[in-house]
Structures are given as structure tokens and as C-alpha cells.
Design a protein around this motif. Structure first.
Motif, PDB file in Angstrom:
ATOM      1  N   HIS A   7       0.662  -1.173   0.123  1.00  0.00           N
ATOM      2  CA  HIS A   7      -0.091  -0.166  -0.085  1.00  0.00           C
ATOM      3  C   HIS A   7       1.025   1.262  -0.013  1.00  0.00           C
ATOM      4  CE1 HIS A   7      -3.598  -2.277   1.892  1.00  0.00           C
ATOM      5  NE2 HIS A   7      -3.669  -2.338   0.872  1.00  0.00           N
ATOM      6  N   MET A   8       2.130   0.904   0.101  1.00  0.00           N
ATOM      7  CA  MET A   8       3.184   2.133   0.306  1.00  0.00           C
ATOM      8  C   MET A   8       2.851   2.889   1.704  1.00  0.00           C
ATOM      9  SD  MET A   8       4.935   1.567  -2.104  1.00  0.00           S
ATOM     10  CE  MET A   8       6.159   3.126  -2.108  1.00  0.00           C
ATOM     11  N   GLY A   9       2.281   1.970   2.403  1.00  0.00           N
ATOM     12  CA  GLY A   9       2.046   2.660   4.005  1.00  0.00           C
ATOM     13  C   GLY A   9       1.914   1.382   4.938  1.00  0.00           C
ATOM     14  N   MET A  10       2.223   1.474   6.048  1.00  0.00           N
ATOM     15  CA  MET A  10       2.219   0.424   7.117  1.00  0.00           C
ATOM     16  C   MET A  10       0.957   0.796   7.760  1.00  0.00           C
ATOM     17  SD  MET A  10       5.942  -0.364   8.763  1.00  0.00           S
ATOM     18  CE  MET A  10       6.509   1.281   9.073  1.00  0.00           C
ATOM     19  N   LYS A  11       0.137  -0.080   7.707  1.00  0.00           N
ATOM     20  CA  LYS A  11      -1.066   0.132   8.605  1.00  0.00           C
ATOM     21  C   LYS A  11      -0.728  -0.364  10.153  1.00  0.00           C
ATOM     22  CE  LYS A  11      -4.427  -0.690   5.003  1.00  0.00           C
ATOM     23  NZ  LYS A  11      -5.198   0.670   5.099  1.00  0.00           N
ATOM     24  N   PHE A  12      -1.728  -0.494  10.874  1.00  0.00           N
ATOM     25  CA  PHE A  12      -1.186  -0.709  12.456  1.00  0.00           C
ATOM     26  C   PHE A  12      -0.716  -1.985  12.719  1.00  0.00           C
ATOM     27  CE2 PHE A  12      -2.774  -1.912  16.999  1.00  0.00           C
ATOM     28  CZ  PHE A  12      -1.762  -1.133  17.539  1.00  0.00           C
ATOM     29  N   ASN A  13      -1.412  -3.049  12.224  1.00  0.00           N
ATOM     30  CA  ASN A  13      -0.760  -4.411  12.362  1.00  0.00           C
ATOM     31  C   ASN A  13       0.655  -4.498  11.717  1.00  0.00           C
ATOM     32  OD1 ASN A  13      -2.115  -4.416   9.685  1.00  0.00           O
ATOM     33  ND2 ASN A  13      -1.915  -6.467   9.525  1.00  0.00           N
ATOM     34  N   GLU A  14       0.754  -4.039  10.620  1.00  0.00           N
ATOM     35  CA  GLU A  14       2.249  -3.839  10.110  1.00  0.00           C
ATOM     36  C   GLU A  14       3.089  -3.175  10.774  1.00  0.00           C
ATOM     37  OE1 GLU A  14       0.854  -4.035   5.252  1.00  0.00           O
ATOM     38  OE2 GLU A  14       0.618  -2.197   6.202  1.00  0.00           O
ATOM     39  N   PHE A  15       2.613  -2.160  11.480  1.00  0.00           N
ATOM     40  CA  PHE A  15       3.413  -1.509  12.195  1.00  0.00           C
ATOM     41  C   PHE A  15       3.914  -2.283  13.543  1.00  0.00           C
ATOM     42  CE2 PHE A  15       4.111   1.426  16.056  1.00  0.00           C
ATOM     43  CZ  PHE A  15       5.305   2.220  15.257  1.00  0.00           C
ATOM     44  N   ILE A  16       2.954  -3.384  13.971  1.00  0.00           N
ATOM     45  CA  ILE A  16       3.529  -4.118  15.041  1.00  0.00           C
ATOM     46  C   ILE A  16       4.311  -5.047  14.727  1.00  0.00           C
ATOM     47  CG2 ILE A  16       2.533  -6.002  16.263  1.00  0.00           C
ATOM     48  CD1 ILE A  16       1.446  -3.340  17.356  1.00  0.00           C
ATOM     49  N   VAL A  17       4.680  -5.454  13.510  1.00  0.00           N
ATOM     50  CA  VAL A  17       5.660  -6.412  12.727  1.00  0.00           C
ATOM     51  C   VAL A  17       6.586  -5.804  12.865  1.00  0.00           C
ATOM     52  CG1 VAL A  17       6.197  -7.712  10.935  1.00  0.00           C
ATOM     53  CG2 VAL A  17       3.681  -7.852  11.764  1.00  0.00           C
ATOM     54  N   PHE A  18       6.812  -4.435  12.405  1.00  0.00           N
ATOM     55  CA  PHE A  18       7.636  -3.349  12.427  1.00  0.00           C
ATOM     56  C   PHE A  18       8.586  -3.479  13.792  1.00  0.00           C
ATOM     57  CE2 PHE A  18       9.212   0.896  13.412  1.00  0.00           C
ATOM     58  CZ  PHE A  18      10.438   1.066  12.503  1.00  0.00           C
ATOM     59  N   LEU A  19       7.764  -3.171  14.791  1.00  0.00           N
ATOM     60  CA  LEU A  19       8.371  -3.119  16.155  1.00  0.00           C
ATOM     61  C   LEU A  19       8.978  -4.432  16.410  1.00  0.00           C
ATOM     62  CD1 LEU A  19       5.425  -1.031  18.057  1.00  0.00           C
ATOM     63  CD2 LEU A  19       7.577  -0.015  16.928  1.00  0.00           C
ATOM     64  N   CYS A  20       8.307  -5.507  16.411  1.00  0.00           N
ATOM     65  CA  CYS A  20       8.822  -6.843  16.726  1.00  0.00           C
ATOM     66  C   CYS A  20      10.201  -7.002  16.003  1.00  0.00           C
ATOM     67  CB  CYS A  20       7.905  -7.931  16.286  1.00  0.00           C
ATOM     68  SG  CYS A  20       6.525  -8.004  17.194  1.00  0.00           S
ATOM     69  N   LEU A  21      10.402  -6.614  14.644  1.00  0.00           N
ATOM     70  CA  LEU A  21      11.543  -6.936  13.873  1.00  0.00           C
ATOM     71  C   LEU A  21      12.758  -5.882  14.588  1.00  0.00           C
ATOM     72  CD1 LEU A  21      10.479  -7.139  10.388  1.00  0.00           C
ATOM     73  CD2 LEU A  21      10.692  -8.945  12.040  1.00  0.00           C
ATOM     74  N   VAL A  22      12.339  -4.779  15.035  1.00  0.00           N
ATOM     75  CA  VAL A  22      13.149  -3.909  15.479  1.00  0.00           C
ATOM     76  C   VAL A  22      13.807  -4.351  16.876  1.00  0.00           C
ATOM     77  CG1 VAL A  22      13.406  -1.409  16.525  1.00  0.00           C
ATOM     78  CG2 VAL A  22      12.340  -1.598  14.395  1.00  0.00           C
ATOM     79  N   TYR A  23      12.993  -4.911  17.599  1.00  0.00           N
ATOM     80  CA  TYR A  23      13.202  -5.416  18.667  1.00  0.00           C
ATOM     81  C   TYR A  23      14.187  -6.922  18.354  1.00  0.00           C
ATOM     82  CZ  TYR A  23      13.123  -8.266  22.870  1.00  0.00           C
ATOM     83  OH  TYR A  23      13.300  -9.307  24.086  1.00  0.00           O
TER      84      TYR A  23
END
Length: 252
Positions: free
Chosen positions: A132-148
Motif C-alpha cells: 500500500h506504500m504505507g504501514m497500517k497498524f498491524n504492519e507497524f506491530i510487525v515492524f516493532l517486533c523486527l526492530v526488537y
């Protein structure tokens, strides 16, 4: 739309039915709702780092003893991850419900996180699974987990600045759950490993094999026969309903 309630006792009952009720195993719409995720491309440097990180974590073992023990963690994890919406809103500068690549870059600059443009691009593309060229909330959760998961000094400092300190136990539980499924500790989860994990809990039930196949299909988004930690996280956000529109939940 009917009001959605999220009391812990109801969630535990619902998540228990997640694998116990044979009719639920026959539902084909868990992943099929909405857009279909894109198919995966050859492993990127980011994915290779994720696999290596999971292999290292697997050597430490897991506290999970059965698939049931994973499911019983769902309500607490669900509640914790929903608190990430505040962080999401801080990243979403134009308040359109999505975080684009520039917004992600700006937020990293504000937090004095020294990721290169290439690293930010890789993280963004890894989490923008629907393109979508943008992270929705659930995609952002995945982003945070990967950063962790990417545990290096720069990322460790970034976690503190992003306010993820209190979320570390939740992310640890998600990592622990994946390690439990990854029986051979190779950084991926196979169909046989998922079936084995469910059989450990539902031994002797005729439907356990079919349920294991269904759960694996929900995780294997690129249909290549193996599941990465990222794919596991996306499936998890579906299982607990983090992909749903929060505004719709209060509508009657």
C-alpha cells in the motif's frame, strides 16, 4: 457492525477454540479477508538477519511446552500490543492511518536513530506486506517486533527512544512462541513442525493434522513451504484481530 468485546476470559475461550473446534479449522476466511498479501521475493539481507537472530535465540531454548501454552498467552499479548497505537500515532504524521516511508524516516531522525536510508527502506518494504506504500497498524506491530529482534547497540538504543521498554516481555513471548514451533532450530517453521506442535496438545484427535495444516497455511503467506518470523507475526496479528479497523469495533 456488532460490538467487539475484548475481556480476557472471552479471549481465552475464543483462542482455545482456535485449534480445538473442528469447524473453526474449516474456515477459509481467516487470511482471505481483504487484499491478498504479496508473494515473497528472494531472501533479503534483512530476512537473513532475522533468520540468524532466530537461530541464535533457538539455542537458548523456549519456555513454551505446548501449542496450548502459546494460545493461552494470546489475550495478554493482544492487550499489550494494542498499547502500541500511541507510538503508531506519533509516527503517522499526517494522521491518515498509515505510516509511509518518509514518515518512518522522519521519526527515526527525531529519535536520533542512525539507520541508513537502505536499512529504513528494507524495514519498510518488509512490513508493507500489501504494498500500500504505507504501514497500517498491524504492519507497524510487525515492524516493532523486527526492530526488537535485530539486537545490536543502535537498535537497542532505538527501542528505548521509541518507548518499547515495557513491551519487551511481549516481544520476548512472541519470539519464544516462534522458537517453540521451530523444532529443528533452523530459523524457519515447516508444515510438519506446526502439525507436530499441535499434536503435542491434541494427541489422539483426528482433526489435529487438518488443524495443523490450516494453521500453517495461514502463516505461509508467500506459499513457499516455510514460515519466517515475519510471516508468523503477520498471521498472529490476524489471529488476535489487530488487522481490524478499531473504529468499526464500537459501531453497532
Amino acid at each position: 457492525m456488532m460490538r467487539v468485546t475484548r475481556q480476557s476470559n472471552q479471549n481465552v475461550k475464543g483462542f482455545y477454540h482456535f485449534y480445538k473446534i473442528e469447524q473453526f479449522a474449516e474456515m477459509g476466511g481467516v487470511i482471505g479477508r481483504g487484499d491478498s498479501p504479496r508473494h515473497g521475493s528472494p531472501a533479503s539481507k534483512l530476512e537473513q538477519k532475522m533468520v540468524e537472530a532466530m537461530q541464535q535465540r533457538a539455542q537458548q531454548g523456549t519456555t513454551m511446552k505446548s501449542f496450548n501454552s502459546v494460545i493461552m498467552k494470546f489475550p495478554k499479548i493482544d492487550e499489550s500490543l494494542r498499547k502500541c497505537r500511541i507510538i503508531f500515532q506519533q509516527f503517522d504524521e499526517d494522521s491518515n492511518g498509515e505510516i509511509d516511508q518518509e514518515e518512518l524516516k522522519h521519526c527515526f531522525q527525531k529519535l536520533d536513530i542512525s539507520f541508513t536510508d537502505e536499512e529504513i527502506k528494507d524495514l519498510f518494504e518488509a512490513c508493507d506486506i500489501y504494498e500500500h506504500m504505507g504501514m497500517k497498524f498491524n504492519e507497524f506491530i510487525v515492524f516493532l517486533c523486527l526492530v526488537y529482534l535485530l539486537n545490536d547497540p543502535a537498535v537497542s538504543e532505538a527501542r528505548k527512544r521509541m518507548g518499547l521498554g515495557n513491551l519487551e516481555p511481549t516481544f520476548e513471548t512472541l519470539v519464544d512462541s516462534f522458537v517453540f514451533l521451530d523444532k529443528n532450530k533452523d530459523g524457519y517453521v515447516s508444515k510438519n513442525e506446526v502439525i507436530e506442535a499441535i499434536n503435542e496438545t491434541t494427541a489422539g484427535e483426528r482433526s489435529s493434522g487438518r488443524i495443523g495444516v490450516k494453521r500453517f497455511e495461514e502463516m505461509d503467506w508467500d506459499k513457499n513451504g516455510t514460515v519466517t518470523f515475519k510471516e508468523f507475526l503477520f498471521a498472529f496479528t490476524r489471529w488476535v484481530g489487530l488487522d481490524e479497523n478499531e473504529d468499526d469495533e464500537d459501531d453497532e
